[in-house]
Design a protein around this motif. Structure first.
Motif, PDB file in Angstrom:
ATOM      1  N   THR A  64     -21.257   8.032 -10.229  1.00 41.98           N
ATOM      2  CA  THR A  64     -21.557   6.936  -9.295  1.00 41.98           C
ATOM      3  C   THR A  64     -23.036   6.936  -8.924  1.00 41.98           C
ATOM      4  O   THR A  64     -23.689   5.886  -8.949  1.00 41.98           O
ATOM      5  CB  THR A  64     -20.690   7.047  -8.022  1.00 41.98           C
ATOM      6  OG1 THR A  64     -19.320   7.039  -8.418  1.00 41.98           O
ATOM      7  CG2 THR A  64     -20.953   5.888  -7.087  1.00 41.98           C
ATOM      8  N   PHE A  79     -17.854   3.029 -16.321  1.00 45.43           N
ATOM      9  CA  PHE A  79     -16.945   2.440 -15.334  1.00 45.43           C
ATOM     10  C   PHE A  79     -17.681   2.114 -14.034  1.00 45.43           C
ATOM     11  O   PHE A  79     -17.258   1.251 -13.279  1.00 45.43           O
ATOM     12  CB  PHE A  79     -15.780   3.392 -15.039  1.00 45.43           C
ATOM     13  CG  PHE A  79     -14.864   3.561 -16.217  1.00 45.43           C
ATOM     14  CD1 PHE A  79     -13.886   2.617 -16.488  1.00 45.43           C
ATOM     15  CD2 PHE A  79     -15.005   4.640 -17.075  1.00 45.43           C
ATOM     16  CE1 PHE A  79     -13.060   2.756 -17.581  1.00 45.43           C
ATOM     17  CE2 PHE A  79     -14.178   4.775 -18.170  1.00 45.43           C
ATOM     18  CZ  PHE A  79     -13.209   3.840 -18.437  1.00 45.43           C
ATOM     19  N   VAL A  80     -18.755   2.835 -13.761  1.00 49.16           N
ATOM     20  CA  VAL A  80     -19.578   2.527 -12.591  1.00 49.16           C
ATOM     21  C   VAL A  80     -20.603   1.447 -12.953  1.00 49.16           C
ATOM     22  O   VAL A  80     -20.784   0.464 -12.238  1.00 49.16           O
ATOM     23  CB  VAL A  80     -20.302   3.787 -12.074  1.00 49.16           C
ATOM     24  CG1 VAL A  80     -21.176   3.447 -10.878  1.00 49.16           C
ATOM     25  CG2 VAL A  80     -19.294   4.852 -11.711  1.00 49.16           C
ATOM     26  N   GLY A  97     -16.193   1.002  -8.930  1.00 47.65           N
ATOM     27  CA  GLY A  97     -16.647   1.840 -10.031  1.00 47.65           C
ATOM     28  C   GLY A  97     -16.239   3.293  -9.835  1.00 47.65           C
ATOM     29  O   GLY A  97     -15.759   3.951 -10.758  1.00 47.65           O
ATOM     30  N   PRO A 128     -19.183  -2.674 -13.249  1.00 44.48           N
ATOM     31  CA  PRO A 128     -19.029  -3.516 -12.051  1.00 44.48           C
ATOM     32  C   PRO A 128     -20.308  -3.626 -11.219  1.00 44.48           C
ATOM     33  O   PRO A 128     -20.587  -4.697 -10.672  1.00 44.48           O
ATOM     34  CB  PRO A 128     -17.919  -2.817 -11.244  1.00 44.48           C
ATOM     35  CG  PRO A 128     -17.851  -1.440 -11.780  1.00 44.48           C
ATOM     36  CD  PRO A 128     -18.304  -1.497 -13.205  1.00 44.48           C
ATOM     37  N   SER A 131     -18.500  -3.033  -5.153  1.00 48.42           N
ATOM     38  CA  SER A 131     -18.490  -2.760  -6.590  1.00 48.42           C
ATOM     39  C   SER A 131     -18.747  -1.281  -6.864  1.00 48.42           C
ATOM     40  O   SER A 131     -18.244  -0.725  -7.840  1.00 48.42           O
ATOM     41  CB  SER A 131     -19.518  -3.632  -7.313  1.00 48.42           C
ATOM     42  OG  SER A 131     -20.808  -3.339  -6.856  1.00 48.42           O
TER      43      SER A 131
END
Lengths: 272, 366
Positions: free
Chosen positions: A83, A150-151, A196, A154, A192
């Motif tokens: 992240t 995945f982070v 994520g 979005p 978002s």
């Protein structure tokens, strides 16, 4: 496209297709839920008596419990790292020139395009040479790389939908680049970023291929424990408890994300 | 920088005084394309100056250069007596009002307006006072605790204005701030922006493509086209004394005749001689506005005497538009509809002329 153009017959076919498709997507996930709460040893889909003994086993049996705790730890560390790196990366890419941004975006997204097996073997070769196979943080690091997209995805999408002029406005009002990130961009990106983080966490928690390569004999993550359980002694019913818990976690996370995003979407709608 | 920060710590009410903005040979080049080409312009302290031009004229780039969102390729930009061309936007102390308001959607009205003060480390009670002052100036004090999404476009623009003046900026930039509002609201806001600017003594640079808006609001208007400054002048002079055919055509209709002038006589390319007041000599373009053209007995003895055939007539609201075929080429004339007379029929021959004092000669333009 207006589905009324299909006519009555066509609409019925379309509707039936949609129902079949949806059932096919959710049934395999749902079928394990009743099994996990049946008292029986056997795999009957409609249980006669209910019990939480398989959940007790998940927490009570030290081998299962250790695997669960380890997986939670790996997922937490990996998704936090992903992240931080992903949000900073997305902001950086949004400020780069279009050509550079295109290349960088591809590199950051690569972990979901490259087969897991390839990434697993690659990390294994590297880690084996550096004697890092079977240690906790290197495994987290590998997972962090894996879940970075995945982070990125979005957060990048949200960044592009945020008006560039908000950044300019902040600058004209006296906010330097860092303050603009913390006071304007991060608050607007929060939904978002959370989305994520959740996707990253769930994927890491669930990941078996790379974990298989890198965890060595000592680190046994939950998916690996499940995989071994299936291979050795056939289906163990504790697995159904694990999957049900995971399913519940995912559903709750998705609900939170969608509620949050709807709220911030109505807030942001007026600024566009 | 420091002067503005200390003055903010002073107590309300504040009398903001704008400073001047000077462009010295300022250029912005993208590759081979000059978005702004050697701009020389002097905006006086407290002046309301509009930058007007069609899209692609470079007017928005000028605004971005002043705000500091893009860096100039060459030249200097002075705010007061300080060269700001290399200073980042957040250290310039220039308020900007954007067309789409650019309010922060995650903050309420009070926090939006207080943002520039918070960033400057102004104490909380002082921020509250200043925010109230700014909201009062734009008549939005009752909306302080609203969320941005609960406001209409016009209200959002008022908040954006309050946010841009609350920190006593040294100059205020506005980028088509009223373009997204409907017509009636636009006129109210024009009036309010003008009176706010006057009462604060604020220097305002206002970018627009709307001639009417620019003429209504401004002390002077800078007309741009293709990255170059065409003319800076008062609204009246831009209409009556345009510097070149582009400016003449940009503000209303114009009959443009090319030729040369000498000793008070303008000779068109076709050899027709017309009286003018211009005493210089050389190639030139004569500009005659349609409403300057008079017919028949209304002409005086010193007016040029010409005849033309009516090609077409059209009623446009309160004015009658007449298109004539004349030895000068096509000439457009308009008449105010203040009689019951019908429009002249097509094919009618009319005698016409204009006051030579009103005809405007643009020297050196061909």
């Amino acid at each position: 496209m207006n589905e009324y153009l299909l006519g009555l017959q066509g609409r019925r076919v379309l509707f039936a297709y949609a129902i079949v498709l949806i059932l096919f997507i959710i049934l395999p996930a749902l079928v394990l839920v009743p099994i996990s709460i049946s008292a029986d040893d056997s795999f009957v889909i409609i249980p006669e008596a209910f019990s939480l003994r398989w959940y007790e086993q998940l927490v009570g049996d030290p081998r299962w419990r250790n695997a669960l705790v380890l997986s939670l730890q790996v997922a937490a560390v990996a998704s936090v790292m992903a992240t931080i790196a992903g949000v900073l990366g997305a902001i950086g890419i949004s400020r780069a020139s279009p050509k550079v941004a295109k290349v960088l975006r591809l590199i950051f997204i690569a972990p979901i395009i490259v087969p897991l097996m390839v990434i697993g073997v690659g990390f294994y070769m590297l880690y084996a040479r550096m004697r890092l196979v079977g240690s906790f943080f290197p495994l987290c690091l590998a997972h962090a790389v894996l879940v970075l997209p995945f982070v990125m995805l979005p957060v990048s999408a949200r960044l592009y939908s945020i008006d560039k002029r908000l950044e300019w406005a902040a600058a004209s009002l006296g906010a330097g680049p860092y303050r603009t990130i913390f006071r304007v961009q991060l608050p607007l990106l929060a939904p978002s970023i959370f989305a994520g983080f959740v996707f990253a966490f769930i994927f890491s928690f669930d990941e078996v291929v790379v974990a298989q390569f890198l965890s060595g004999p000592r680190l046994e993550t939950l998916p690996r424990r499940m995989w071994e359980g299936i291979q050795m002694g056939g289906l163990e019913k504790t697995i159904t408890a694990v999957t049900t818990a995971q399913l519940l976690l995912a559903v709750v996370a998705m609900l939170i994300i969608s509620i949050w995003q709807r709220r911030s979407a109505t807030k942001a709608a007026s600024s566009k | 920088m420091t002067t503005a920060t200390t003055s903010i710590a002073g107590t309300a009410p504040i009398n903001t005084r704008g400073v001047g903005v000077r462009f010295e040979q300022l250029s912005k080049r993208y590759g081979d394309f000059y978005a702004v080409d050697s701009l020389d312009l002097n905006v006086a302290p407290g002046e309301f100056l509009s930058i007007l031009g069609p899209s692609g004229s470079g007017k928005t780039t000028v605004l971005m250069l002043i705000a500091g969102f893009v860096a100039p390729t060459s030249g200097r930009l002075l705010l007061g007596d300080q060269d700001i061309s290399q200073i980042p936007p957040y250290k310039r102390n220039i308020g900007v009002v954007f067309q789409n308001y650019a309010l922060f959607p995650h903050l309420d009205v009070r926090r939006n307006v207080g943002f520039p003060l918070e960033v400057r480390g102004v104490p909380k009670d002082e921020i509250a006072k200043r925010v109230n002052w700014a909201l009062e100036r734009v008549h939005m004090e009752k909306f302080a605790d609203r969320r941005i999404s609960q406001l209409s476009g016009g209200q959002q623009q008022r908040i954006a204005l309050a946010r841009a003046i609350v920190f006593e900026p040294r100059a205020l930039l506005m980028d088509e701030p009223l373009a997204a509002l409907d017509r009636n609201l636009r006129q109210d806001m024009q009036y309010e922006i003008r009176s706010l600017q006057r009462s604060l003594g604020q220097t305002v640079i206002y970018v627009t493509h709307d001639q009417e808006e620019a003429l209504n609001l401004s002390d002077r208007v800078a007309v741009m086209n293709l990255g170059r400054l065409q003319q800076v002048d008062t609204p009246k002079n831009l209409y009556l004394r345009p510097a070149n055919p582009f400016v003449a055509g940009f503000f209303g209709e114009a009959n443009l005749l090319s030729g040369k002038t000498q000793g008070g006589v303008f000779t068109t390319d076709a050899g027709i001689r017309l009286p003018v007041t211009e005493t210089r000599e050389g190639p030139a373009v004569l500009c005659v506005r349609p409403e300057m053209i008079v017919f028949g007995d209304e002409r005086k003895s010193d007016f040029p005497s010409l005849t033309g055939t009516v090609l077409e007539t059209r009623y446009r609201g309160s004015i009658l538009h007449i298109e004539l075929d004349t030895p000068l080429g096509k000439i457009n004339a308009v008449q105010h509809i203040n009689t019951t007379n019908d429009a002249p029929a097509e094919g009618t021959t009319l005698e016409f002329g204009w006051d030579p004092n009103l005809g405007h000669v643009m020297m050196g333009q061909v």
